[in-house]
Design a protein around this motif. Structure first.
Motif, mmCIF file in Angstrom:
data_model
loop_
_atom_site.group_PDB
_atom_site.id
_atom_site.type_symbol
_atom_site.label_atom_id
_atom_site.label_comp_id
_atom_site.label_asym_id
_atom_site.label_seq_id
_atom_site.Cartn_x
_atom_site.Cartn_y
_atom_site.Cartn_z
ATOM 1 N N UNK A 1 -10.195 9.321 -1.408
ATOM 2 C CA UNK A 1 -8.911 8.060 -0.690
ATOM 3 C C UNK A 1 -7.669 9.067 -1.070
ATOM 4 N N UNK A 2 -6.531 8.308 -0.223
ATOM 5 C CA UNK A 2 -5.119 8.574 -0.987
ATOM 6 C C UNK A 2 -4.583 6.949 -0.425
ATOM 7 N N UNK B 1 1.181 -1.234 -0.452
ATOM 8 C CA UNK B 1 0.343 -0.128 0.152
ATOM 9 C C UNK B 1 0.709 1.024 0.011
ATOM 10 N N UNK B 2 -0.194 2.082 -0.799
ATOM 11 C CA UNK B 2 0.881 3.349 -1.605
ATOM 12 C C UNK B 2 1.298 4.234 -0.730
ATOM 13 N N UNK B 3 0.929 5.537 0.309
ATOM 14 C CA UNK B 3 0.219 6.844 0.828
ATOM 15 C C UNK B 3 0.616 7.270 -1.103
ATOM 16 N N UNK B 4 -0.561 8.282 -1.906
ATOM 17 C CA UNK B 4 -0.742 8.999 -2.471
ATOM 18 C C UNK B 4 -1.109 10.349 -2.706
ATOM 19 N N UNK B 5 -0.931 11.129 -3.959
ATOM 20 C CA UNK B 5 -2.281 11.500 -3.850
ATOM 21 C C UNK B 5 -3.970 11.541 -3.553
ATOM 22 N N UNK B 6 -4.147 12.031 -2.762
ATOM 23 C CA UNK B 6 -5.996 12.397 -2.437
ATOM 24 C C UNK B 6 -7.187 12.993 -2.880
ATOM 25 N N UNK B 7 -7.302 11.982 -3.629
ATOM 26 C CA UNK B 7 -8.544 12.061 -4.968
ATOM 27 C C UNK B 7 -9.787 11.422 -4.682
ATOM 28 N N UNK B 8 -10.964 11.470 -5.480
ATOM 29 C CA UNK B 8 -12.414 10.860 -5.110
ATOM 30 C C UNK B 8 -12.583 10.005 -6.759
ATOM 31 N N UNK B 9 -13.145 9.316 -6.614
ATOM 32 C CA UNK B 9 -14.104 9.240 -7.722
ATOM 33 C C UNK B 9 -14.676 9.581 -8.633
ATOM 34 N N UNK B 10 -15.391 10.853 -7.664
ATOM 35 C CA UNK B 10 -16.297 11.829 -8.845
ATOM 36 C C UNK B 10 -15.306 13.186 -8.778
ATOM 37 N N UNK B 11 -14.023 12.913 -8.392
ATOM 38 C CA UNK B 11 -13.585 14.054 -9.179
ATOM 39 C C UNK B 11 -13.435 14.576 -10.225
#
Length: 96
Positions: free
Chosen positions: A93-94, A40-50
């Motif tokens: 999430x990220x 698991x990597x912490x990456x940029x926070x985003x959303x499926x609806x962005x």
């Protein structure tokens, strides 16, 4: 300040810059031949609806290199929202 790069390309560039450094990850799964493991990597926070869809506008590739032979394998990763979206129903999430 006016950003000359479109947002998806700018974020991909940032994500790529982070990928240039060696990252130590905790391995989840059974460490046996042919068994699935998860990183698991912490990456940029985003959303499926962005507006910038994480499934279309981002890419995560992990390169594994055998130290003795130098042989490398590039494995694609994917956006995983909170890392447990199958159970939580999360759409943002990220975790990658």
């Amino acid at each position: 300040m006016n950003n000359p790069l479109p947002k998806p390309i700018f974020l991909l560039l940032i994500f790529w810059c982070f990928s240039l450094t060696a990252v130590t990850q905790q391995v989840e799964g059974t460490l046996k031949k042919w068994h699935k493991i998860t990183l698991n990597f912490d990456g940029p926070s985003t959303s499926e609806t962005d507006e910038s869809n994480p499934f279309l506008n981002y890419r995560l590739n992990v390169t594994f290199t055998h130290t003795a032979t130098g042989k490398s394998y590039q494995i694609p990763g994917y956006y995983a929202a909170d890392g447990d979206a199958g159970n939580t129903g999360a759409t943002s999430g990220n975790r990658w």
